[in-house]
Every structure is written in structure tokens, then in C-alpha cells.
Design a protein around this motif. Structure first.
Motif, PDB file in Angstrom:
ATOM      1  N   LEU A  93       4.545  -6.870 -16.557  1.00 55.47           N
ATOM      2  CA  LEU A  93       3.904  -7.028 -15.384  1.00 55.47           C
ATOM      3  C   LEU A  93       3.728  -4.800 -15.129  1.00 55.47           C
ATOM      4  CD1 LEU A  93       2.360  -8.196 -13.554  1.00 55.47           C
ATOM      5  CD2 LEU A  93       3.615  -7.962 -12.106  1.00 55.47           C
ATOM      6  N   ARG A  94       2.530  -4.748 -15.178  1.00 58.16           N
ATOM      7  CA  ARG A  94       1.965  -3.877 -15.214  1.00 58.16           C
ATOM      8  C   ARG A  94       1.101  -3.717 -13.803  1.00 58.16           C
ATOM      9  NH1 ARG A  94      -1.535  -1.261 -19.904  1.00 58.16           N
ATOM     10  NH2 ARG A  94      -2.140  -3.714 -20.010  1.00 58.16           N
ATOM     11  N   MET A  95       1.069  -2.674 -13.333  1.00 58.63           N
ATOM     12  CA  MET A  95       0.610  -2.139 -11.684  1.00 58.63           C
ATOM     13  C   MET A  95       0.630  -1.376 -11.329  1.00 58.63           C
ATOM     14  SD  MET A  95       3.472  -4.796 -10.230  1.00 58.63           S
ATOM     15  CE  MET A  95       5.227  -3.609 -10.502  1.00 58.63           C
ATOM     16  N   PHE A  96      -1.652  -0.730 -11.242  1.00 61.43           N
ATOM     17  CA  PHE A  96      -1.657  -0.237 -10.599  1.00 61.43           C
ATOM     18  C   PHE A  96      -2.532  -0.123  -9.291  1.00 61.43           C
ATOM     19  CE2 PHE A  96      -2.196   0.483 -15.404  1.00 61.43           C
ATOM     20  CZ  PHE A  96      -2.225  -0.718 -15.911  1.00 61.43           C
ATOM     21  N   ASP A  97      -2.353   1.052  -8.959  1.00 54.68           N
ATOM     22  CA  ASP A  97      -2.900   0.966  -7.180  1.00 54.68           C
ATOM     23  C   ASP A  97      -2.163   0.023  -5.998  1.00 54.68           C
ATOM     24  OD1 ASP A  97      -6.637  -0.032  -5.536  1.00 54.68           O
ATOM     25  OD2 ASP A  97      -4.408   1.943  -5.391  1.00 54.68           O
ATOM     26  N   LEU A  98      -1.400   0.733  -6.964  1.00 60.38           N
ATOM     27  CA  LEU A  98      -0.084  -0.072  -5.406  1.00 60.38           C
ATOM     28  C   LEU A  98      -0.424  -0.245  -4.232  1.00 60.38           C
ATOM     29  CD1 LEU A  98       2.725   0.424  -7.890  1.00 60.38           C
ATOM     30  CD2 LEU A  98       1.702  -2.194  -7.284  1.00 60.38           C
ATOM     31  N   LYS A  99      -0.142  -0.821  -3.187  1.00 57.49           N
ATOM     32  CA  LYS A  99      -0.700  -0.797  -2.086  1.00 57.49           C
ATOM     33  C   LYS A  99       0.600  -1.167  -1.230  1.00 57.49           C
ATOM     34  CE  LYS A  99      -4.660  -2.762  -3.142  1.00 57.49           C
ATOM     35  NZ  LYS A  99      -5.833  -1.181  -2.479  1.00 57.49           N
ATOM     36  N   PRO A 100       1.014  -0.238  -0.223  1.00 57.71           N
ATOM     37  CA  PRO A 100       2.485  -1.118   0.679  1.00 57.71           C
ATOM     38  C   PRO A 100       2.700  -1.955   0.981  1.00 57.71           C
ATOM     39  CG  PRO A 100       0.918   1.473   2.080  1.00 57.71           C
ATOM     40  CD  PRO A 100      -0.067   0.154   0.537  1.00 57.71           C
ATOM     41  N   GLU A 101       1.329  -2.501   1.320  1.00 62.91           N
ATOM     42  CA  GLU A 101       2.075  -4.106   1.099  1.00 62.91           C
ATOM     43  C   GLU A 101       1.990  -5.020  -0.213  1.00 62.91           C
ATOM     44  OE1 GLU A 101      -1.458  -2.713   1.446  1.00 62.91           O
ATOM     45  OE2 GLU A 101      -2.229  -3.758   1.586  1.00 62.91           O
ATOM     46  N   LEU A 161      10.730   2.952  -6.457  1.00 66.91           N
ATOM     47  CA  LEU A 161       9.855   3.846  -5.167  1.00 66.91           C
ATOM     48  C   LEU A 161       8.814   4.785  -5.866  1.00 66.91           C
ATOM     49  CD1 LEU A 161       9.518   4.063  -2.390  1.00 66.91           C
ATOM     50  CD2 LEU A 161      11.216   6.153  -2.303  1.00 66.91           C
ATOM     51  N   VAL A 162       7.854   3.956  -4.922  1.00 64.83           N
ATOM     52  CA  VAL A 162       6.072   4.858  -5.501  1.00 64.83           C
ATOM     53  C   VAL A 162       5.335   4.568  -3.916  1.00 64.83           C
ATOM     54  CG1 VAL A 162       5.183   2.297  -6.488  1.00 64.83           C
ATOM     55  CG2 VAL A 162       4.157   4.255  -7.460  1.00 64.83           C
ATOM     56  N   GLN A 163       4.515   6.032  -5.009  1.00 63.44           N
ATOM     57  CA  GLN A 163       4.140   6.140  -3.600  1.00 63.44           C
ATOM     58  C   GLN A 163       2.079   5.585  -3.212  1.00 63.44           C
ATOM     59  OE1 GLN A 163       2.424  10.801  -3.916  1.00 63.44           O
ATOM     60  NE2 GLN A 163       4.286  10.591  -2.128  1.00 63.44           N
ATOM     61  N   ALA A 164       1.826   4.767  -2.316  1.00 64.98           N
ATOM     62  CA  ALA A 164       0.629   3.910  -2.622  1.00 64.98           C
ATOM     63  C   ALA A 164      -0.468   4.608  -3.740  1.00 64.98           C
ATOM     64  CB  ALA A 164      -0.264   4.059  -1.373  1.00 64.98           C
ATOM     65  N   GLY A 165      -1.367   3.642  -4.074  1.00 67.44           N
ATOM     66  CA  GLY A 165      -2.476   4.262  -5.518  1.00 67.44           C
ATOM     67  C   GLY A 165      -1.884   4.905  -6.714  1.00 67.44           C
ATOM     68  N   GLY A 166      -0.508   4.562  -6.809  1.00 68.16           N
ATOM     69  CA  GLY A 166       0.248   5.011  -7.855  1.00 68.16           C
ATOM     70  C   GLY A 166       0.779   3.473  -8.954  1.00 68.16           C
ATOM     71  N   SER A 167       1.265   3.578  -9.916  1.00 66.65           N
ATOM     72  CA  SER A 167       1.289   2.592 -10.641  1.00 66.65           C
ATOM     73  C   SER A 167       2.695   2.352 -11.579  1.00 66.65           C
ATOM     74  CB  SER A 167       0.927   3.060 -12.133  1.00 66.65           C
ATOM     75  OG  SER A 167      -1.154   3.197 -12.402  1.00 66.65           O
ATOM     76  N   LEU A 168       3.265   1.052 -11.594  1.00 67.65           N
ATOM     77  CA  LEU A 168       4.388   0.769 -11.821  1.00 67.65           C
ATOM     78  C   LEU A 168       4.475   0.046 -13.353  1.00 67.65           C
ATOM     79  CD1 LEU A 168       6.578   1.973 -10.750  1.00 67.65           C
ATOM     80  CD2 LEU A 168       7.249  -0.005  -9.621  1.00 67.65           C
ATOM     81  N   THR A 169       5.383  -0.104 -13.983  1.00 62.90           N
ATOM     82  CA  THR A 169       5.417  -1.288 -15.097  1.00 62.90           C
ATOM     83  C   THR A 169       6.882  -2.106 -14.873  1.00 62.90           C
ATOM     84  OG1 THR A 169       4.409  -0.327 -17.053  1.00 62.90           O
ATOM     85  CG2 THR A 169       5.631  -1.737 -17.364  1.00 62.90           C
ATOM     86  N   ALA A 203      -2.314 -14.922  -9.917  1.00 59.90           N
ATOM     87  CA  ALA A 203      -3.059 -14.688  -8.344  1.00 59.90           C
ATOM     88  C   ALA A 203      -4.428 -14.113  -7.877  1.00 59.90           C
ATOM     89  CB  ALA A 203      -2.333 -15.047  -7.712  1.00 59.90           C
ATOM     90  N   LYS A 204      -5.311 -14.720  -6.723  1.00 63.74           N
ATOM     91  CA  LYS A 204      -6.139 -13.818  -5.962  1.00 63.74           C
ATOM     92  C   LYS A 204      -5.525 -11.990  -6.186  1.00 63.74           C
ATOM     93  CE  LYS A 204      -9.060 -16.311  -4.255  1.00 63.74           C
ATOM     94  NZ  LYS A 204      -9.581 -16.476  -3.025  1.00 63.74           N
ATOM     95  N   SER A 205      -4.584 -12.064  -5.171  1.00 65.65           N
ATOM     96  CA  SER A 205      -4.693 -11.230  -4.574  1.00 65.65           C
ATOM     97  C   SER A 205      -3.323 -10.339  -6.139  1.00 65.65           C
ATOM     98  CB  SER A 205      -2.566 -11.445  -3.743  1.00 65.65           C
ATOM     99  OG  SER A 205      -1.127 -11.929  -4.878  1.00 65.65           O
ATOM    100  N   ALA A 206      -3.484 -10.412  -7.460  1.00 65.71           N
ATOM    101  CA  ALA A 206      -2.287  -9.829  -8.213  1.00 65.71           C
ATOM    102  C   ALA A 206      -3.812  -9.403  -9.984  1.00 65.71           C
ATOM    103  CB  ALA A 206      -1.938 -10.892  -9.869  1.00 65.71           C
ATOM    104  N   LYS A 207      -5.309 -10.579  -9.432  1.00 69.29           N
ATOM    105  CA  LYS A 207      -6.143 -10.577 -10.127  1.00 69.29           C
ATOM    106  C   LYS A 207      -6.710  -8.885 -10.139  1.00 69.29           C
ATOM    107  CE  LYS A 207      -7.945 -14.277 -11.116  1.00 69.29           C
ATOM    108  NZ  LYS A 207      -8.649 -15.381 -11.598  1.00 69.29           N
ATOM    109  N   GLY A 208      -7.226  -8.027 -11.038  1.00 66.61           N
ATOM    110  CA  GLY A 208      -7.744  -6.814 -10.799  1.00 66.61           C
ATOM    111  C   GLY A 208      -6.577  -5.443 -11.288  1.00 66.61           C
ATOM    112  N   ARG A 209      -5.384  -5.694 -10.603  1.00 67.09           N
ATOM    113  CA  ARG A 209      -4.799  -4.446 -10.051  1.00 67.09           C
ATOM    114  C   ARG A 209      -3.570  -4.901 -11.452  1.00 67.09           C
ATOM    115  NH1 ARG A 209      -2.463  -3.445  -5.593  1.00 67.09           N
ATOM    116  NH2 ARG A 209      -2.587  -5.599  -4.530  1.00 67.09           N
TER     117      ARG A 209
END
Length: 122
Positions: free
Chosen positions: A81-89, A11-19, A61-67
Motif C-alpha cells: 500500500l503506497r500512501m502519498f500526501d499523508l495527513k494527520p487523520e 512516524l511521518v510528517q504531514a505531506g509525506g509518503s509511506l509504503t 474506498a473514497k478516503s483512499a482514492k487518489g492518495r
């Protein structure tokens, strides 16, 4: 026996990061290309990113590029997979996949992990 074991979801808040991590075993890692996919509730599985085990070249993928950033550590047979600026979607179950390279990114994969869930709260 080929095994792919994902970890790092949660579980992470919107705007957070996860690896996310994927530990691979049972096959010659350097001969395989790796990928991350996800499946959100009620939706089809979606390709996110792939990486060559040999050249370490990546595609997104376009949805992943940049974040999202995919990396490998072939000394440990792991893909990340490092994920930044996570969104509810971005809430979904995230899967690691592997196939003998070279692959067509986003195409069929031979082996799949069981997934790790990511829940992004608003």
C-alpha cells in the motif's frame, strides 16, 4: 498456517509518503484477493483498498482514492500500500487481509495480519 505480516509503518510528517508491505504465506496467493484496512484510535476499522490476486484489478474506498495505491507481487506473495500526501487523520493501525477470491471489497475477510502503526505528525 495462514500468515500475514505487515511492515513499513512508522512516524511521518504531514505531506509525506509511506509504503506498507504485507508478506503472505500458508495459502495459494493467486487464489486469494487481498485488502488493506485501517483502524484509528477510538474508531471502527475502515476499508481502504482491495486487489484481485489473479487479475490485479483494484478498488478503493473514497478516503483512499487518489492518495493510496494497492499493488501485489505474486512472485513474492506480497501486497503493498503506497500512501502519498499523508495527513494527520491518516494516523491509524494499518491491517492487511486476505480471502479466497472473488471478494466483495469492504466485506468480511477470512485472514488478518496484526497490523502496523502509522503516525502522521502535523
Amino acid at each position: 498456517e495462514v500468515q500475514l505480516v505487515e511492515s513499513g509503518g512508522g512516524l511521518v510528517q504531514a505531506g509525506g509518503s509511506l509504503t506498507l508491505s504485507c508478506q503472505a504465506s500458508g495459502f495459494p496467493f493467486v487464489d486469494y484477493d487481498m485488502a488493506w484496512y485501517r483502524q484509528a484510535p477510538g474508531k471502527e476499522r475502515e476499508f481502504l483498498a482491495c486487489i484481485s490476486g489473479v487479475e490485479e484489478s483494484a478498488d478503493y474506498a473514497k478516503s483512499a482514492k487518489g492518495r493510496f495505491v494497492i499493488t501485489i507481487d505474486d512472485t513474492q506473495n506480497m501486497v503493498f500500500l503506497r500512501m502519498f500526501d499523508l495527513k494527520p487523520e491518516d494516523t491509524a493501525v494499518y491491517y492487511c487481509a486476505a480471502s479466497v477470491g472473488p471478494i466483495i471489497c469492504g466485506g468480511d475477510m477470512e485472514h488478518w495480519g496484526s497490523g502496523t502503526p502509522v503516525n502522521v505528525s502535523s
